[in-house]
Scaffold this motif. Structure first.
Motif, PDB file in Angstrom:
ATOM      1  N   ARG A  82      -3.672  -6.085  36.736  1.00 54.46           N
ATOM      2  CA  ARG A  82      -4.428  -6.419  36.212  1.00 54.46           C
ATOM      3  C   ARG A  82      -2.980  -7.213  34.876  1.00 54.46           C
ATOM      4  O   ARG A  82      -2.086  -6.871  34.213  1.00 54.46           O
ATOM      5  N   LEU A  83      -3.796  -8.347  34.801  1.00 52.90           N
ATOM      6  CA  LEU A  83      -2.859  -9.130  33.416  1.00 52.90           C
ATOM      7  C   LEU A  83      -3.655  -9.329  32.135  1.00 52.90           C
ATOM      8  O   LEU A  83      -5.303  -9.466  32.285  1.00 52.90           O
ATOM      9  N   ILE A  84      -3.501  -9.673  31.221  1.00 54.69           N
ATOM     10  CA  ILE A  84      -4.009 -10.403  29.849  1.00 54.69           C
ATOM     11  C   ILE A  84      -3.876 -11.018  29.535  1.00 54.69           C
ATOM     12  O   ILE A  84      -1.962 -11.869  29.168  1.00 54.69           O
ATOM     13  N   THR A  85      -4.417 -11.787  28.728  1.00 53.19           N
ATOM     14  CA  THR A  85      -4.060 -14.007  28.298  1.00 53.19           C
ATOM     15  C   THR A  85      -4.355 -13.098  27.304  1.00 53.19           C
ATOM     16  O   THR A  85      -6.005 -12.813  26.682  1.00 53.19           O
ATOM     17  N   VAL A  86      -3.628 -14.065  25.878  1.00 54.49           N
ATOM     18  CA  VAL A  86      -4.145 -15.192  25.226  1.00 54.49           C
ATOM     19  C   VAL A  86      -4.206 -16.023  24.729  1.00 54.49           C
ATOM     20  O   VAL A  86      -2.458 -16.806  24.739  1.00 54.49           O
ATOM     21  N   VAL A  87      -4.873 -16.592  24.556  1.00 50.71           N
ATOM     22  CA  VAL A  87      -4.841 -18.385  24.160  1.00 50.71           C
ATOM     23  C   VAL A  87      -5.614 -18.790  23.152  1.00 50.71           C
ATOM     24  O   VAL A  87      -6.590 -18.560  22.784  1.00 50.71           O
ATOM     25  N   MET A  88      -4.691 -19.155  22.336  1.00 51.38           N
ATOM     26  CA  MET A  88      -5.149 -19.425  20.316  1.00 51.38           C
ATOM     27  C   MET A  88      -4.755 -21.204  20.069  1.00 51.38           C
ATOM     28  O   MET A  88      -4.562 -21.392  20.730  1.00 51.38           O
ATOM     29  N   GLY A  89      -6.809 -21.685  19.880  1.00 53.78           N
ATOM     30  CA  GLY A  89      -6.004 -22.793  18.854  1.00 53.78           C
ATOM     31  C   GLY A  89      -5.847 -24.311  20.663  1.00 53.78           C
ATOM     32  O   GLY A  89      -5.856 -25.238  20.165  1.00 53.78           O
ATOM     33  N   ASP A  94       9.326 -23.275  34.789  1.00 54.72           N
ATOM     34  CA  ASP A  94       7.996 -22.891  35.802  1.00 54.72           C
ATOM     35  C   ASP A  94       6.622 -24.196  35.463  1.00 54.72           C
ATOM     36  O   ASP A  94       6.899 -24.165  34.611  1.00 54.72           O
ATOM     37  N   ALA A  95       7.066 -25.421  36.358  1.00 50.13           N
ATOM     38  CA  ALA A  95       5.667 -26.297  35.859  1.00 50.13           C
ATOM     39  C   ALA A  95       4.539 -26.252  34.939  1.00 50.13           C
ATOM     40  O   ALA A  95       4.076 -26.783  34.203  1.00 50.13           O
ATOM     41  N   ALA A  96       4.135 -24.990  35.437  1.00 47.25           N
ATOM     42  CA  ALA A  96       2.602 -24.877  35.644  1.00 47.25           C
ATOM     43  C   ALA A  96       2.824 -24.171  34.122  1.00 47.25           C
ATOM     44  O   ALA A  96       1.563 -23.880  34.049  1.00 47.25           O
ATOM     45  N   VAL A  97       4.176 -23.747  33.755  1.00 47.64           N
ATOM     46  CA  VAL A  97       3.328 -23.439  32.047  1.00 47.64           C
ATOM     47  C   VAL A  97       3.418 -23.958  31.226  1.00 47.64           C
ATOM     48  O   VAL A  97       4.588 -24.020  30.429  1.00 47.64           O
ATOM     49  N   ASP A  98       3.074 -24.779  31.164  1.00 46.15           N
ATOM     50  CA  ASP A  98       2.641 -25.673  30.013  1.00 46.15           C
ATOM     51  C   ASP A  98       1.679 -25.445  29.548  1.00 46.15           C
ATOM     52  O   ASP A  98       0.819 -25.873  29.759  1.00 46.15           O
ATOM     53  N   ILE A  99       1.380 -24.624  28.402  1.00 43.46           N
ATOM     54  CA  ILE A  99      -0.083 -23.991  27.892  1.00 43.46           C
ATOM     55  C   ILE A  99      -0.238 -25.646  27.015  1.00 43.46           C
ATOM     56  O   ILE A  99       0.856 -25.481  25.791  1.00 43.46           O
ATOM     57  N   ASN A 100      -1.593 -25.552  26.437  1.00 38.16           N
ATOM     58  CA  ASN A 100      -1.654 -26.375  25.845  1.00 38.16           C
ATOM     59  C   ASN A 100      -2.192 -26.120  24.134  1.00 38.16           C
ATOM     60  O   ASN A 100      -4.009 -25.744  24.875  1.00 38.16           O
ATOM     61  N   ALA A 101      -1.943 -25.044  23.064  1.00 42.72           N
ATOM     62  CA  ALA A 101      -2.185 -24.730  23.090  1.00 42.72           C
ATOM     63  C   ALA A 101      -1.471 -23.684  21.564  1.00 42.72           C
ATOM     64  O   ALA A 101      -0.484 -24.544  21.302  1.00 42.72           O
ATOM     65  N   PHE A 109     -10.332 -21.980  28.961  1.00 43.01           N
ATOM     66  CA  PHE A 109     -10.383 -21.745  29.811  1.00 43.01           C
ATOM     67  C   PHE A 109      -9.257 -22.099  31.066  1.00 43.01           C
ATOM     68  O   PHE A 109      -9.223 -21.210  31.912  1.00 43.01           O
ATOM     69  N   ASP A 110      -9.377 -23.777  31.078  1.00 39.64           N
ATOM     70  CA  ASP A 110      -8.090 -24.097  31.484  1.00 39.64           C
ATOM     71  C   ASP A 110      -6.734 -23.548  31.812  1.00 39.64           C
ATOM     72  O   ASP A 110      -5.803 -23.584  32.319  1.00 39.64           O
ATOM     73  N   GLU A 111      -6.054 -22.994  29.888  1.00 33.35           N
ATOM     74  CA  GLU A 111      -4.652 -23.186  29.770  1.00 33.35           C
ATOM     75  C   GLU A 111      -4.540 -21.554  30.372  1.00 33.35           C
ATOM     76  O   GLU A 111      -3.850 -20.745  30.419  1.00 33.35           O
ATOM     77  N   THR A 112      -6.041 -20.464  30.399  1.00 33.32           N
ATOM     78  CA  THR A 112      -6.208 -19.767  30.941  1.00 33.32           C
ATOM     79  C   THR A 112      -5.052 -19.619  31.982  1.00 33.32           C
ATOM     80  O   THR A 112      -4.569 -18.713  32.128  1.00 33.32           O
ATOM     81  N   GLU A 113      -6.285 -20.057  32.905  1.00 38.43           N
ATOM     82  CA  GLU A 113      -6.180 -19.715  34.022  1.00 38.43           C
ATOM     83  C   GLU A 113      -4.703 -19.999  34.702  1.00 38.43           C
ATOM     84  O   GLU A 113      -4.081 -20.179  35.347  1.00 38.43           O
ATOM     85  N   LYS A 114      -4.009 -21.112  34.066  1.00 38.83           N
ATOM     86  CA  LYS A 114      -3.006 -21.578  34.028  1.00 38.83           C
ATOM     87  C   LYS A 114      -1.401 -20.610  33.932  1.00 38.83           C
ATOM     88  O   LYS A 114      -1.378 -20.058  35.030  1.00 38.83           O
ATOM     89  N   LEU A 115      -1.536 -19.189  32.957  1.00 39.19           N
ATOM     90  CA  LEU A 115      -1.253 -18.415  32.903  1.00 39.19           C
ATOM     91  C   LEU A 115      -1.283 -17.062  33.555  1.00 39.19           C
ATOM     92  O   LEU A 115      -0.900 -16.895  34.307  1.00 39.19           O
ATOM     93  N   LEU A 116      -2.831 -16.911  34.652  1.00 45.49           N
ATOM     94  CA  LEU A 116      -2.982 -16.346  35.290  1.00 45.49           C
ATOM     95  C   LEU A 116      -2.508 -16.405  36.891  1.00 45.49           C
ATOM     96  O   LEU A 116      -2.319 -15.613  37.270  1.00 45.49           O
ATOM     97  N   ASP A 117      -2.757 -18.268  36.568  1.00 42.48           N
ATOM     98  CA  ASP A 117      -2.172 -18.499  37.948  1.00 42.48           C
ATOM     99  C   ASP A 117      -0.507 -18.187  38.147  1.00 42.48           C
ATOM    100  O   ASP A 117       0.307 -17.309  39.053  1.00 42.48           O
TER     101      ASP A 117
END
Length: 444
Positions: free
Chosen positions: A276-283, A30-37, A291-299
């Protein structure tokens, strides 16, 4: 080679490459799940099911996300009656000194003014006030050092897999100007893996859901002194009313963090349609990025997964809904699920989940029969859903799964001595008759 032939070869190679990519890592397809962290994870808050993971086992600095453990211990102490929201909290000299360093996220605290546990907790949860956190740690445990021991003990009790707590606030110990907790290194920093941060958030939200009541407050006034007020704006820009550029529907927590070692980090949570979803973005690189990377995960989570009822209440396993019983007035008992089995699954994958029955071994004899007596509604096993798709299904903890209890539909009383004797006699004569019948049949 002709042009059409070359075109066919190239297209075939492209198709093979695409198929290989999808087959090796379907979630990442899924192209949407490209997390820069440095690390990231997405989890269903109800079941602990991991929906996306990247580098989740490396132990990394967590900065003020540390305060989630402090919140857990404070809420636990209140729940157990060890402290109350109305307790007045003493402000020690080091806490007073630290509170004046506003560049480290603080509200100024005075020693000639009274603050309650609730006042300080709100400043910690909303404004990430570091000195307030230490004051609460001292109030709960007597000293921050003892509170840190409680933090590490609780981490072990909750089953966190990778952790090292050195202070209650999440600052680097060097920022505490020599007042770091006794027994910890002067330059140490709290470290957890992304998976352990998610495990901590999972327990915090499920054990003390009231944590979100405060975490979701966009702005609040703090009374620092008789004529001194501080307007505290929530550092979580995703909750409504804080930052229109990052506001996210359903977001109501949980905790930001930043140090030079940790980078910009964030543990988020959002609720939509009872999921309910939980996200963790580090670094992440910047405050906006976390917040942008968290939005990607939640979306990704809300767009590609949904909660479905895969088995109804009262479901009877095909071919395994009646189990023999030994030593009872009845020789068998029917079983069914005591509640519906719901799970968060990827869209259009309902048919890939197959129910499997597991009976309680302690209730069975060596022949696989239940041993009487049994009570109506007694749990006698579990029905678990096995995923038959191509992706691995993982949870925050090994003992978590998509399962629901199986119960006995009727009571089975233990048979009397007389009934068992009559059954024995019947079995004896039945055996003789079968033997004679077989012998006579053999003559012909």
């Amino acid at each position: 080679m002709s042009k059409p032939a070359k075109r066919k070869v190239i297209l075939g190679m492209m198709a093979a490459s695409l198929a290989l990519t999808i087959g090796l890592n379907p979630q990442q397809a899924d192209a949407a799940v490209d997390i820069n962290a440095s690390a990231s994870i997405l989890v269903d808050a109800d079941s602990g099911k991991i929906l996306f993971a990247d580098n989740i086992d490396d132990q990394l600095p967590i900065a003020s996300m540390t305060k989630m453990m402090s919140e857990y211990l404070i809420l636990e102490a209140i729940d157990q009656g060890k402290i109350s929201w109305d307790d007045e909290v003493s402000i020690s000299d080091p806490v007073r000194t630290l509170s004046l360093q506003t560049e480290l996220s603080n509200v100024p605290l005075r020693q000639d003014y009274s603050y309650t546990v609730k006042n300080l907790y709100q400043s910690m949860a909303i404004y990430s006030a570091n000195a307030s956190t230490i004051a609460l740690a001292e109030h709960v445990a007597g000293s921050e050092a003892d509170f840190v021991q409680m933090m590490n003990d609780k981490a072990g009790e909750l089953g966190l897999e990778s952790y090292n707590f050195v202070n209650s606030s999440g600052l680097n110990n060097s920022d505490l100007a020599g007042s770091h907790p006794e027994g910890t290194d002067a330059n140490a920093e709290n470290e957890l893996s992304a998976k352990s941060v998610a495990q901590l958030a999972f327990h915090l939200i499920n054990d003390y859901p009231e944590v979100l009541d405060t975490a979701s407050i966009p702005e609040l006034e703090f009374q620092a002194g008789e004529d001194e007020t501080i307007q505290m704006q929530n550092w979580n820009w995703m909750i409504p009313g804080v930052n229109a550029g990052h506001e996210y529907e359903g977001a109501d927590g949980l905790k930001t963090g930043f140090t030079s070692a940790a980078g910009n980090s964030f543990t988020g949570t959002a609720l939509r349609d009872d999921m309910r979803l939980i996200t963790v973005v580090m670094g992440a690189e910047t405050r906006d990025d976390r917040f942008d990377e968290t939005e990607k995960l939640l979306d990704y989570g809300f767009d590609n997964f949904h909660e479905a009822e895969l088995l109804p209440e009262g479901y009877k396993p095909d071919g395994e809904d009646v189990i023999p019983v030994t030593g009872g007035k009845e020789k068998e008992v029917s079983i069914s699920t005591s509640s519906a089995l719901r799970s968060v699954i990827k869209n259009d994958e309902e048919e890939l989940y197959v129910p499997e029955v597991s009976l309680a071994s302690e209730l069975l004899n060596e022949d696989g029969e239940f041993v009487a007596p049994l009570e109506e509604g007694q749990e006698v096993g579990q029905v678990q859903l096995t995923y038959e798709g191509e992706e691995d299904v993982e949870y925050l903890y090994d003992n978590q799964s998509s399962s629901t209890p199986l119960v006995a539909d009727q009571a089975v009383e233990k048979a009397s001595w007389f009934t068992m004797s009559m059954r024995g006699i019947g079995s004896f004569f039945s055996g003789i008759w079968t033997s004679v019948s077989d012998t006579v049949t053999g003559w012909f």
